[in-house]
Design a protein around this motif. Structure first.
Motif, PDB file in Angstrom:
ATOM      1  N   ALA A  47       0.830  -1.207   0.000  1.00  0.00           N
ATOM      2  CA  ALA A  47       0.000   0.000   0.000  1.00  0.00           C
ATOM      3  C   ALA A  47       0.866   1.259   0.000  1.00  0.00           C
ATOM      4  O   ALA A  47       1.987   1.254   0.511  1.00  0.00           O
ATOM      5  CB  ALA A  47      -0.922   0.002   1.217  1.00  0.00           C
ATOM      6  N   LYS A  48       0.354   2.316  -0.578  1.00  0.00           N
ATOM      7  CA  LYS A  48       1.012   3.627  -0.631  1.00  0.00           C
ATOM      8  C   LYS A  48       2.322   3.608  -1.416  1.00  0.00           C
ATOM      9  O   LYS A  48       3.198   4.456  -1.188  1.00  0.00           O
ATOM     10  CB  LYS A  48       1.238   4.171   0.779  1.00  0.00           C
ATOM     11  CG  LYS A  48      -0.056   4.396   1.555  1.00  0.00           C
ATOM     12  CD  LYS A  48       0.212   5.033   2.904  1.00  0.00           C
ATOM     13  CE  LYS A  48      -1.113   5.286   3.631  1.00  0.00           C
ATOM     14  NZ  LYS A  48      -0.906   5.908   4.962  1.00  0.00           N
ATOM     15  N   GLY A  49       2.473   2.624  -2.304  1.00  0.00           N
ATOM     16  CA  GLY A  49       3.638   2.621  -3.176  1.00  0.00           C
ATOM     17  C   GLY A  49       4.830   1.848  -2.685  1.00  0.00           C
ATOM     18  O   GLY A  49       5.879   1.845  -3.348  1.00  0.00           O
ATOM     19  N   ARG A  50       4.720   1.173  -1.547  1.00  0.00           N
ATOM     20  CA  ARG A  50       5.839   0.347  -1.081  1.00  0.00           C
ATOM     21  C   ARG A  50       6.009  -0.871  -1.977  1.00  0.00           C
ATOM     22  O   ARG A  50       5.056  -1.388  -2.544  1.00  0.00           O
ATOM     23  CB  ARG A  50       5.586  -0.149   0.352  1.00  0.00           C
ATOM     24  CG  ARG A  50       5.650   0.882   1.459  1.00  0.00           C
ATOM     25  CD  ARG A  50       5.480   0.158   2.790  1.00  0.00           C
ATOM     26  NE  ARG A  50       5.621   1.037   3.942  1.00  0.00           N
ATOM     27  CZ  ARG A  50       4.599   1.587   4.599  1.00  0.00           C
ATOM     28  NH1 ARG A  50       3.354   1.350   4.198  1.00  0.00           N
ATOM     29  NH2 ARG A  50       4.814   2.360   5.644  1.00  0.00           N
ATOM     30  N   PHE A  85       8.959   5.703   3.960  1.00  0.00           N
ATOM     31  CA  PHE A  85       7.576   5.373   4.306  1.00  0.00           C
ATOM     32  C   PHE A  85       7.380   5.203   5.811  1.00  0.00           C
ATOM     33  O   PHE A  85       6.302   5.471   6.330  1.00  0.00           O
ATOM     34  CB  PHE A  85       7.148   4.076   3.614  1.00  0.00           C
ATOM     35  CG  PHE A  85       7.126   4.164   2.115  1.00  0.00           C
ATOM     36  CD1 PHE A  85       6.028   4.679   1.454  1.00  0.00           C
ATOM     37  CD2 PHE A  85       8.208   3.715   1.361  1.00  0.00           C
ATOM     38  CE1 PHE A  85       5.989   4.736   0.065  1.00  0.00           C
ATOM     39  CE2 PHE A  85       8.177   3.764  -0.027  1.00  0.00           C
ATOM     40  CZ  PHE A  85       7.067   4.286  -0.672  1.00  0.00           C
ATOM     41  N   GLY A  86       8.411   4.706   6.509  1.00  0.00           N
ATOM     42  CA  GLY A  86       8.298   4.460   7.938  1.00  0.00           C
ATOM     43  C   GLY A  86       7.519   3.197   8.255  1.00  0.00           C
ATOM     44  O   GLY A  86       7.263   2.353   7.390  1.00  0.00           O
ATOM     45  N   GLN A  97      -2.992  -1.469   9.745  1.00  0.00           N
ATOM     46  CA  GLN A  97      -2.363  -2.400   8.818  1.00  0.00           C
ATOM     47  C   GLN A  97      -1.791  -3.608   9.569  1.00  0.00           C
ATOM     48  O   GLN A  97      -1.915  -4.749   9.102  1.00  0.00           O
ATOM     49  CB  GLN A  97      -1.263  -1.694   8.034  1.00  0.00           C
ATOM     50  CG  GLN A  97      -1.781  -0.706   6.990  1.00  0.00           C
ATOM     51  CD  GLN A  97      -0.668   0.108   6.369  1.00  0.00           C
ATOM     52  OE1 GLN A  97       0.248   0.577   7.050  1.00  0.00           O
ATOM     53  NE2 GLN A  97      -0.740   0.273   5.043  1.00  0.00           N
ATOM     54  N   MET A  98      -1.176  -3.357  10.704  1.00  0.00           N
ATOM     55  CA  MET A  98      -0.615  -4.452  11.497  1.00  0.00           C
ATOM     56  C   MET A  98      -1.722  -5.393  11.972  1.00  0.00           C
ATOM     57  O   MET A  98      -1.566  -6.618  11.939  1.00  0.00           O
ATOM     58  CB  MET A  98       0.155  -3.892  12.682  1.00  0.00           C
ATOM     59  CG  MET A  98       1.420  -3.129  12.312  1.00  0.00           C
ATOM     60  SD  MET A  98       2.715  -4.203  11.634  1.00  0.00           S
ATOM     61  CE  MET A  98       3.304  -5.013  13.135  1.00  0.00           C
ATOM     62  N   ALA A  99      -2.835  -4.829  12.404  1.00  0.00           N
ATOM     63  CA  ALA A  99      -3.946  -5.648  12.881  1.00  0.00           C
ATOM     64  C   ALA A  99      -4.538  -6.477  11.746  1.00  0.00           C
ATOM     65  O   ALA A  99      -4.883  -7.661  11.933  1.00  0.00           O
ATOM     66  CB  ALA A  99      -5.013  -4.759  13.502  1.00  0.00           C
TER      67      ALA A  99
END
Length: 344
Positions: free
Chosen positions: A279-282, A320-321, A327-329
């Motif tokens: 997601a978000k381009g990663r 991105f951090g 997302q983890m859940a």
């Protein structure tokens, strides 16, 4: 990203690193199990043939991109990995943190591991040999590389390492182990500052993370990309050379099958969380690194690299951090209930 993410103290030490390091197992080249090693005689223990020139370029590119922690071991390529790293970083030695490991014995000429030795005499000899190969006067972080050493033996090891710290040959030390009891063994030693252990989104390590957080240790995460599996590069039809450990995987290497193909169940699990990780381009690799950072602020993953492109991709993950809590859940739910991974 916040400054506390980009710049962090390495455990209890005064050393400052970024959130990402580099591992160098893959650049050591082929090496094998010899007489006295715990693996079957002749078993491949490296990642196969490596191009030293490309490895040096990749390591230097990582340093240019702000990576400061570089991890190796005298066992990687039976000394060759240290030689390559030393050559790559000699011009920037004062600006990087070098971590290496000791405890495996080896035959450099035959490129074989031959057993283990944690005696004071051997540790000193190994330290001086690593210093020479790394082209440095000190080692920033020195890890015991025998994961199952007894606690009594480890206490003697720590005494020797404390002495090496006082002599200026090493600055700090830790234990490379996946056992929580051993991970906590050096907690009362002021110059101990890290634990190195396996962790990735398929293999969590909550007990060791708790030990790191409680004792203000750095959590140096090895195999954060599951030996390349989490990059998505390998499939059930992949093949790898016979001198690559992943072509003849030992019992602990669950993600690959004989010949180097991706294990189908793990491949399906990765496919199930692919959308979240990217997601978000990663890229997939960047998402897997982001999962580790989201698990704990003490973690510093050390993915291996062999090319400039890999160095750039991994370093790009810091832009991105960590993954978000949501997302983890969602990943945890999908991995716990794999039937939900392909829901419509």
């Amino acid at each position: 990203m916040p400054d506390e993410f980009r710049h962090r103290r390495l455990g209890r030490s005064g050393l400052v690193t970024g959130p990402l390091g580099v591992g160098t197992w893959a650049i050591g080249g082929p090496f094998f199990s010899g007489p006295g090693c715990r693996y079957p005689l002749g078993a491949p223990l490296g990642y196969g043939k490596a191009d030293d020139r490309a490895s040096i370029q990749a390591l230097r590119r990582a340093a240019e991109l702000g990576v400061t922690l570089f991890d190796t071991a005298d066992a990687y390529g039976t000394g060759h990995g240290e030689r390559v790293l030393g050559e790559a970083l000699k011009e920037v030695r004062n600006h990087v943190v070098i971590s290496t490991k000791f405890g495996n014995t080896y035959d450099e000429n035959r490129r074989e591991l031959t057993g283990t030795d944690a005696s004071p005499h051997y540790i000193r000899r190994a330290c001086h040999a690593s210093l020479k190969r790394l082209q440095t006067e000190w080692i920033d972080l020195y890890h015991l590389h025998i994961g199952d050493l007894t606690l009594d033996q480890a206490a003697t090891v720590a005494d020797t390492l404390d002495a090496l710290c006082k002599e200026g040959l090493i600055r700090h030390y830790g234990w490379s182990t996946d056992d929580p009891l051993r991970a906590a063994a050096f907690a009362d030693r002021p110059t101990a500052t890290a634990v190195q252990f396996d962790m990735n989104l398929f293999e969590d390590a909550p007990e060791i993370l708790e030990i790191c957080e409680t004792n203000h240790f750095a959590g140096i995460v090895r195999l954060p990309l599951a030996m390349g599996f989490l990059t998505g590069k390998y499939s059930p039809s992949s093949h790898l050379p016979q001198d690559d450990i992943r072509s003849k995987p030992p019992s602990w290497l669950r993600y690959f099958k004989e010949g180097g193909s991706a294990a189908k169940d793990w491949y399906a699990a990765l496919d199930g969380v692919r959308e979240i990780l990217t997601a978000k381009g990663r890229t997939l690799a960047q998402g897997a690194l982001a999962w580790i950072w989201a698990r704990s602020a003490c973690t510093v993953p050390i993915p291996g690299i062999r090319t400039v492109a890999q160095a750039e991709e991994n370093a790009g993950a810091t832009e991105f951090g960590p993954l978000s809590r949501d997302q983890m859940a969602e990943i945890a739910e999908l991995l716990h209930n794999p039937s939900q991974a392909h829901r419509t």
